[in-house]
Design an enzyme around this catalytic site. Structure first.
Site, mmCIF file in Angstrom:
data_model
loop_
_atom_site.group_PDB
_atom_site.id
_atom_site.type_symbol
_atom_site.label_atom_id
_atom_site.label_comp_id
_atom_site.label_asym_id
_atom_site.label_seq_id
_atom_site.Cartn_x
_atom_site.Cartn_y
_atom_site.Cartn_z
ATOM 1 N N ASP A 83 0.849 -1.192 0.000
ATOM 2 C CA ASP A 83 0.000 0.000 0.000
ATOM 3 C C ASP A 83 0.893 1.254 0.000
ATOM 4 O OD1 ASP A 83 -2.365 1.467 0.187
ATOM 5 O OD2 ASP A 83 -2.474 1.316 2.387
ATOM 6 N N ARG A 282 -3.672 -12.339 25.789
ATOM 7 C CA ARG A 282 -4.745 -13.075 25.113
ATOM 8 C C ARG A 282 -6.122 -12.605 25.564
ATOM 9 N NH1 ARG A 282 -2.346 -18.890 26.603
ATOM 10 N NH2 ARG A 282 -2.076 -17.697 28.518
HETATM 11 O O1 TD4 Z 1 -4.213 3.251 2.060
HETATM 12 N N1 TD4 Z 1 -4.977 3.264 3.151
HETATM 13 C C1 TD4 Z 1 -4.360 2.929 4.432
HETATM 14 C C2 TD4 Z 1 -3.234 3.893 4.687
HETATM 15 C C3 TD4 Z 1 -2.590 3.631 6.007
HETATM 16 C C4 TD4 Z 1 -1.137 4.050 6.000
HETATM 17 O O2 TD4 Z 1 -0.786 4.241 7.309
HETATM 18 P P1 TD4 Z 1 0.693 3.919 7.840
HETATM 19 O O3 TD4 Z 1 1.653 4.566 6.909
HETATM 20 O O4 TD4 Z 1 0.625 4.518 9.206
HETATM 21 O O5 TD4 Z 1 0.815 2.408 7.884
HETATM 22 C C5 TD4 Z 1 -6.292 3.620 3.032
HETATM 23 O O6 TD4 Z 1 -6.680 4.101 1.973
HETATM 24 C C6 TD4 Z 1 -7.249 3.406 4.182
HETATM 25 O O7 TD4 Z 1 -7.892 4.591 4.533
HETATM 26 P P2 TD4 Z 1 -8.745 4.774 5.897
HETATM 27 O O8 TD4 Z 1 -10.016 5.441 5.491
HETATM 28 O O9 TD4 Z 1 -8.995 3.438 6.488
HETATM 29 O O10 TD4 Z 1 -7.935 5.660 6.785
HETATM 30 ZN ZN ZN Z 2 -4.494 4.913 0.972
#
Ligand code: TD4
Ligand code: ZN
Ligand code: CA
Length: 310
Positions: A83, A282
């Site tokens: 992501d 847990r």
């Molecule tokens: O892409 N995402 C998640 C992004 C999270 C990244 O955070 P870190 O760098 O802290 O891991 C989304 O599009 C999710 O969006 P949302 O609406 O759930 O905030």
């Molecule tokens: Zn995102």
């Protein structure tokens, strides 16, 4: 079954008008909660990790847990996706480690630079059977240490989206239509630009479209967090009805992180508040994992409509 790319998943989702949930993961309980939900709903699912999440969980642990998930759910198509890949090197690291899909987020660059970077990742990924999500337009909010103010946020231009997909060869495209990352998405009424989505779908009907920043910021979970000592006032997300509409109107992947954070935190806070004598992890991670499962199941079944599409 072994890990899959999102290619077949998205093809079926576009033909049958539903969306696939992409859920952010960084530990075992979150992965288990999501996979338990996917099994019960018989739904395809995308597990995704940001570069921050990969640093936290450590890539080797992460991949082993995801492989365990595949073995535990032999009938469920599971993809593992990077992501918001910030650069070529991070995408390469994930591809080399066995990710089946990566996102290169060049949205912070100008159009031509975004195209050049995305093309470079597409070339490396496609040679290795991995698919690529790209992003055009800017979401407000915070992602991977980049903070975009409301004023700098920018809706995706549909004509640019068409040119971008044609020139980069990316497999799917994240667009900005009014969502943002985190728990504070709208000051007043929630509003998404469905007109932009429609135009994009008209121009590039075969490109799977991705919605980031798509948590509902489930009011019951926010209330529960606050009831047990949290301080999360005025949080607001995208209502289920809008996400349901998006799922039916050509959005193929819907990203959810914030709702899982809230689910986990709400249950852990409850145990801490009600049983101050408890200190066995847990004791609080079990209800936390259960709340993740419940949250994901609701989305698959009632909102994204991906149940029984495995
Ligand atoms: O892409 N995402 C998640 C992004 C999270 C990244 O955070 P870190 O760098 O802290 O891991 C989304 O599009 C999710 O969006 P949302 O609406 O759930 O905030
Ligand atoms: Zn995102
Ligand atoms: Ca971005």
């Amino acid at each position: 079954m072994p890990l899959v790319t999102t290619k077949e998943m998205f093809k079926k989702a576009m033909e049958e008008h539903y969306a696939i949930g992409a859920f952010n993961v960084n530990n075992m309980e979150i992965i288990q909660g999501i996979i338990d939900a996917a099994k019960e709903e018989n739904s395809p699912v995308i597990l995704q990790a940001s570069s921050g999440a990969i640093k936290y969980a450590r890539i080797n642990y992460l991949m082993k847990m995801v492989q365990a998930a595949c073995e535990e759910a032999p009938n469920i198509p599971i993809a593992i996706h990077l992501d918001h890949g910030p650069d070529f090197e991070t995408c390469k690291m994930c591809i080399d480690a066995g990710f089946t899909s990566v996102m290169i987020d060049g949205s912070k660059y100008d159009f031509e630079e975004n195209i050049a970077l995305t093309k470079k990742v597409v070339e490396y990924a496609h040679e290795r059977g991995v698919v690529v999500e790209a992003e055009l337009g800017k979401l407000a909010g915070i992602e991977d240490d980049v903070n975009v103010s409301d004023a700098d946020a920018m809706y995706t231009d549909p004509l640019q989206a068409k040119e971008f997909v044609e020139r980069t060869g990316c497999d799917s495209l994240a667009i900005a239509i009014g969502t943002s990352h985190g728990a504070y998405k709208f000051k007043g009424e929630a509003k998404l630009r469905f007109d932009i989505l429609a135009k994009v779908k008209e121009l590039i009907p075969n490109t799977p479209i991705v919605l980031h920043g798509a948590s509902t910021v489930i009011p019951e979970l926010v209330e529960m967090c606050n009831k047990y000592g949290a301080d999360i006032p005025g949080a607001k997300g995208v209502p289920d009805e809008m996400l349901n509409e998006a799922s039916k109107k050509g959005v193929s992947k819907i990203n959810v992180d914030t709702d899982l954070r809230l689910a986990m935190t709400a249950q852990i806070r409850k145990v801490f508040a009600e049983e101050p004598q408890a200190f066995d992890p847990r004791k609080y991670l079990t209800p936390a994992r259960e709340e993740i499962k419940k949250t994901v199941q609701h989305k698959m079944k009632d909102v994204f409509l991906s149940s029984n599409k495995a």
